[in-house]
Write a protein that holds these residues in place. Sequence first.
Motif, PDB file in Angstrom:
ATOM      1  N   ILE A 280      34.203  13.702   7.869  1.00 34.06           N
ATOM      2  CA  ILE A 280      35.278  14.187   8.732  1.00 34.06           C
ATOM      3  C   ILE A 280      36.242  13.050   9.077  1.00 34.06           C
ATOM      4  CG2 ILE A 280      35.801  15.084  11.036  1.00 34.06           C
ATOM      5  CD1 ILE A 280      34.838  17.225   9.195  1.00 34.06           C
ATOM      6  N   MET A 281      35.710  11.873   9.369  1.00 33.72           N
ATOM      7  CA  MET A 281      36.555  10.723   9.692  1.00 33.72           C
ATOM      8  C   MET A 281      37.468  10.377   8.513  1.00 33.72           C
ATOM      9  SD  MET A 281      35.426   6.864  10.793  1.00 33.72           S
ATOM     10  CE  MET A 281      34.775   6.529   9.142  1.00 33.72           C
ATOM     11  N   CYS A 282      36.903  10.373   7.296  1.00 37.32           N
ATOM     12  CA  CYS A 282      37.710  10.093   6.110  1.00 37.32           C
ATOM     13  C   CYS A 282      38.786  11.161   5.919  1.00 37.32           C
ATOM     14  CB  CYS A 282      36.824  10.017   4.875  1.00 37.32           C
ATOM     15  SG  CYS A 282      35.703   8.613   4.839  1.00 37.32           S
ATOM     16  N   CYS A 283      38.447  12.405   6.210  1.00 36.21           N
ATOM     17  CA  CYS A 283      39.406  13.506   6.068  1.00 36.21           C
ATOM     18  C   CYS A 283      40.575  13.341   7.036  1.00 36.21           C
ATOM     19  CB  CYS A 283      38.717  14.847   6.320  1.00 36.21           C
ATOM     20  SG  CYS A 283      37.528  15.331   5.058  1.00 36.21           S
ATOM     21  N   VAL A 284      40.271  12.996   8.287  1.00 38.36           N
ATOM     22  CA  VAL A 284      41.316  12.832   9.299  1.00 38.36           C
ATOM     23  C   VAL A 284      42.236  11.677   8.926  1.00 38.36           C
ATOM     24  CG1 VAL A 284      41.762  12.211  11.706  1.00 38.36           C
ATOM     25  CG2 VAL A 284      39.967  13.864  11.167  1.00 38.36           C
ATOM     26  N   VAL A 285      41.644  10.532   8.573  1.00 39.87           N
ATOM     27  CA  VAL A 285      42.446   9.353   8.212  1.00 39.87           C
ATOM     28  C   VAL A 285      43.283   9.623   6.964  1.00 39.87           C
ATOM     29  CG1 VAL A 285      42.334   6.947   7.447  1.00 39.87           C
ATOM     30  CG2 VAL A 285      40.849   7.737   9.289  1.00 39.87           C
ATOM     31  N   GLY A 286      42.657  10.237   5.946  1.00 35.60           N
ATOM     32  CA  GLY A 286      43.374  10.514   4.707  1.00 35.60           C
ATOM     33  C   GLY A 286      44.505  11.491   4.896  1.00 35.60           C
TER      34      GLY A 286
END
Length: 501
Positions: free
Chosen positions: A392-398
């Motif tokens: 989820i963190m990678c999704c938000v940042v990306g």
Amino acid sequence: MLENFLGGLAVVMQPLNLLLLTSAVFIGFIGGALPGISGVILVVILLPVTYGMEPTTAFMVLTAIYGATVFSGLITAILYRAPGTPEAVMTAFDGYPMTQRGEAGKALGIGVLSSAIGGLVGTIALIVFTPMLATMALRFSSPEYFALAVLGLTVVASLGGRLIFGLIGAALGLFIATIGIDPLTGTSRYTFGNLNLAEGVGLIPVIVGLFAVSEVMKRTLDHESHQPLTKVKVKIFDLPILRQIGNTLTRSSIIGVIIGILPGIGASTAAMVSYSETVRWSKHPEKFGKGAPEGIAAPESANNAAAMGALVPLFALGIPGSGTTAVILGAFIMHGLQPGPMFMLTSSDLIYAVFAGLFIVNFMILLFSKPFIVLFTKLLNVPYSALGPIIIMCCVVGTYSVRNSMFDVWLMLGFGVLGYLLEKINFPMVSIILGLVLGPIAESELRRSLSMSQGSFEIFLTRPISATLLAVALLLLAVTLFMPLVKRARRRAATGPSFGE
């Protein structure tokens, strides 16, 4: 062609490119083997990382990840009956029974060898057929491109599950594609005065939400526990087994290439078709589902060949052949590139570097799969409760990094909830993505075609190529619509009329 391929191979063998390609293969191994992280999700998560790269290097990395994830989905399919990717669903039917018999290493060896052979056959087809298809497509004009877009939409609508769901998904994707400023007239459409929607709904928030966020939501609510892994000894080159599955590998690789080239169908369908055809051609069909080596070789060679074949219409026509290639098409557009017939002429260096990279990737699968499986047996014990928040963190940042917009992040989360709900009813979400990607192509080429013909729809029927493509699209829809009726009639004829008929 050979000269171009050797030039691409020289680009791949540059130290930095080779290092990145190897890293991409290992990342793809992990993402494909972990249930819940498919090729689509992994490519989406890592898409922002490629923005700072040269386009050639970026697409070598993305396609390498794509090819590696298609392969590595077989690992958990065989060991746990939990396919790491949708393409490996059929592999579990015979792979898991072999594991239950204590033949996990043998099953994995068959899968690795079949994947590498299928991938090599698909890559060779990619190298040979893409220039041929692109040359033919140079004759295309707006009517032909519109017909191609319609064909891509109807194929995914027909094969995405229930026909009505597929059509609704394609229509929803087409609607989302119309949001924003009309590219031809400059008129605002469905923005409701919101400036954030003036640029349209981004491809990344939709894809990340529908696939990655929804998958994390689903896995978080899944409380199934995994069995601990034991040491697995993989044997890839087994001459008696190779003799046994040789015909299956040949037939299934060809089936995979053919199905992969058809826009919108994808590797999962190729695996299913090749498995059913292998059962049909077998002298002992009763052994399938109980641990038959051919039951692993057929879907694995087909899905890897189809994954490479799906890149043919992407490069030659600008039409994605699967959900993951739809994401890669979005990546091309974001890098300011438009795949299609002229792309083969203007960017041949990039294309042949990607081809050469995929060729090397299949040898890397053979070389690195054994040590990876040994290491992966320990990685799989990490609970999803720890992995999910990282995703989820990678999704938000990306998602935020694409346009520096929190609105896109909220869109992503909203589509994540929508995707989670659609998963509950087995809705084919790939049809939404294909509608979103192909929508602008279909709309702009339709309007240009009507301008060419002064408003007459006859232009689509009087041009042979567009008429043929539209006829194929109509035929696919008709077959999908009437096939259940034919099967029902056959069942009634076999069992006799029921009481009261």
